[in-house]
Design a protein around this motif. Structure first.
Motif, short mmCIF file in Angstrom:
data_model
loop_
_atom_site.label_atom_id
_atom_site.label_comp_id
_atom_site.label_asym_id
_atom_site.label_seq_id
_atom_site.Cartn_x
_atom_site.Cartn_y
_atom_site.Cartn_z
N PRO A 11 0.80 -1.24 0.00
CA PRO A 11 0.00 0.00 0.00
C PRO A 11 0.82 1.27 0.00
O PRO A 11 0.37 2.30 -0.53
N LEU A 25 -6.54 4.64 -0.71
CA LEU A 25 -6.62 3.27 -0.19
C LEU A 25 -8.08 2.89 0.10
O LEU A 25 -8.51 1.78 -0.23
N LYS A 26 -8.83 3.82 0.69
CA LYS A 26 -10.23 3.51 0.99
C LYS A 26 -11.01 3.20 -0.29
O LYS A 26 -11.77 2.23 -0.35
N THR A 28 -9.75 2.28 -3.15
CA THR A 28 -9.21 1.06 -3.76
C THR A 28 -9.83 -0.18 -3.11
O THR A 28 -10.21 -1.14 -3.80
N ASN A 29 -9.94 -0.15 -1.79
CA ASN A 29 -10.57 -1.29 -1.10
C ASN A 29 -12.02 -1.47 -1.56
O ASN A 29 -12.49 -2.61 -1.74
N SER A 30 -12.74 -0.35 -1.74
CA SER A 30 -14.13 -0.44 -2.21
C SER A 30 -14.17 -0.97 -3.63
O SER A 30 -14.96 -1.87 -3.96
N CYS A 32 -12.02 -2.86 -5.11
CA CYS A 32 -11.65 -4.27 -5.13
C CYS A 32 -12.80 -5.16 -4.65
O CYS A 32 -12.97 -6.28 -5.13
N LYS A 33 -13.59 -4.64 -3.72
CA LYS A 33 -14.76 -5.40 -3.26
C LYS A 33 -15.71 -5.64 -4.43
O LYS A 33 -16.19 -6.75 -4.64
N GLU A 38 -9.00 -9.73 -3.96
CA GLU A 38 -8.49 -9.80 -2.59
C GLU A 38 -7.04 -9.27 -2.57
O GLU A 38 -6.20 -9.74 -3.35
N GLU A 41 -2.07 -7.82 2.19
CA GLU A 41 -1.02 -6.84 2.47
C GLU A 41 0.28 -7.53 2.89
O GLU A 41 0.27 -8.49 3.67
N SER A 267 -9.80 4.91 -8.84
CA SER A 267 -10.53 4.00 -7.95
C SER A 267 -11.80 4.66 -7.42
O SER A 267 -12.79 3.97 -7.14
N GLU A 280 -17.90 5.22 0.51
CA GLU A 280 -17.09 4.12 -0.04
C GLU A 280 -16.02 4.65 -1.00
O GLU A 280 -14.92 4.12 -1.08
#
Length: 300
Positions: A11, A25-26, A28-30, A32-33, A38, A41, A267, A280
């Motif tokens: 990250p 990052l937030k 990107t995580n959304s 990727c969901k 997955e 890290e 993202s 998100e």
């Protein structure tokens, strides 16, 4: 439905909580969901050294910093590609991988240092930027399938910058006119404007040491985007995002301009287009509010 994809994730410092790009990052995580990605890290990863490594750190320490991350990735996340979202982290990792592959002496020296910490770099994982994952492992047609709230009526300037463009770039892309961000914008239902500063450097660390030079470059980038009709700028680089958004006030003072344009991450666009909320997409992390994206994200 595509099979779940798993990557070893680096990250980087700037995306940590309350750091300058934690909205990257937030979102990107959304993203990727929604894409069933997955991200595993890398445990105990370290800073890539970024520009400081080039200025004073020396070549071997700079390469060994990245080699340590890659060795940890190989040890803890075997069989996966290493993926970074930060352009500087990706460039440092990718360059180190190249240098270690082409110099047996550098490889031996780096591993001598790593061995002291019980690590060995083997070089058996690819080092990729998240943009490469989206373009090469999914493709624009596949990415388009997930769109629920198309970004219709918004004009974006895809700002690639330099670190994801040179010297490596994305496979098949032109160094002078890379189009992957434009294609991504169009896949999300937005309009990509054509402008002439998409690969201009944002000034990088000169924003601190020689602000008059970096602010001239930032002005040129924003002015070109505005002149070609862009309402927002989109980038894959945390430093580009920070410099081009944060310093608009300083640029306005210096040049008498009235810039007020949001600078987003790809993202965030994907998350909103896929039906994600403003939270998100971490739209509250912008200094300049992206009101048109907020309106789409708030659709019921």
């Amino acid at each position: 439905m595509m099979a779940k994809k798993t990557y070893s994730f680096y990250p980087g410092c700037s995306s940590q909580t309350k750091a300058s790009s934690d909205n990257y990052l937030k979102s990107t995580n959304s993203m990727c969901k929604y894409l069933d990605i997955e991200l595993k890290e890398i445990p105990d990863w370290n800073c890539c050294g970024a520009s400081i490594g080039y200025a004073e750190g020396g070549e071997l320490p700079r390469i060994t910093l990245s080699a340590r991350n890659m060795a940890l990735s190989e040890q803890h996340n075997p069989g996966m590609d290493l993926v970074a979202t930060c352009a500087a982290c990706w460039l440092s990792t990718r360059e180190s991988k190249e240098r270690l592959a082409h110099s047996s002496q550098t490889l031996a020296d780096a591993n001598t240092a790593l061995n002291e910490a019980g690590l060995t770099y083997k070089g058996n994982q690819a080092a990729r930027h998240m943009a490469e994952v989206l373009v090469e492992d999914f493709g624009f047609d596949e990415l388009k399938k997930g769109v629920k709230n198309p970004l219709q009526g918004i004009k974006f300037a895809g700002y690639v910058g330099c670190q994801t463009n040179r010297p490596f770039g994305l496979a098949g892309e032109s160094f002078e006119n890379p189009v992957y961000l434009d294609n991504l914008i169009e896949a999300m239902g937005g309009e990509a404007v054509s402008y002439d500063q998409k690969v201009t450097c944002c000034g990088g660390a000169l924003a601190f040491s020689e602000p008059e030079k970096s602010q001239k470059q930032i002005k040129d980038i924003i002015e070109s985007a505005y002149d070609h009709g862009a309402e927002m700028i989109v980038t894959p680089c945390p430093l580009c995002q920070a410099n081009v958004e944060i310093y608009q006030g300083e640029v306005n003072k210096r040049f008498g301009t009235k810039f007020n344009i949001p600078v987003m991450y790809y993202s965030q666009l994907i998350t909103v287009a896929y039906g994600g909320s403003a939270q998100e997409a971490a739209l509250d992390g912008q200094l300049v509010r992206a009101t048109k994206l907020e309106e789409i994200a708030n659709k019921k």
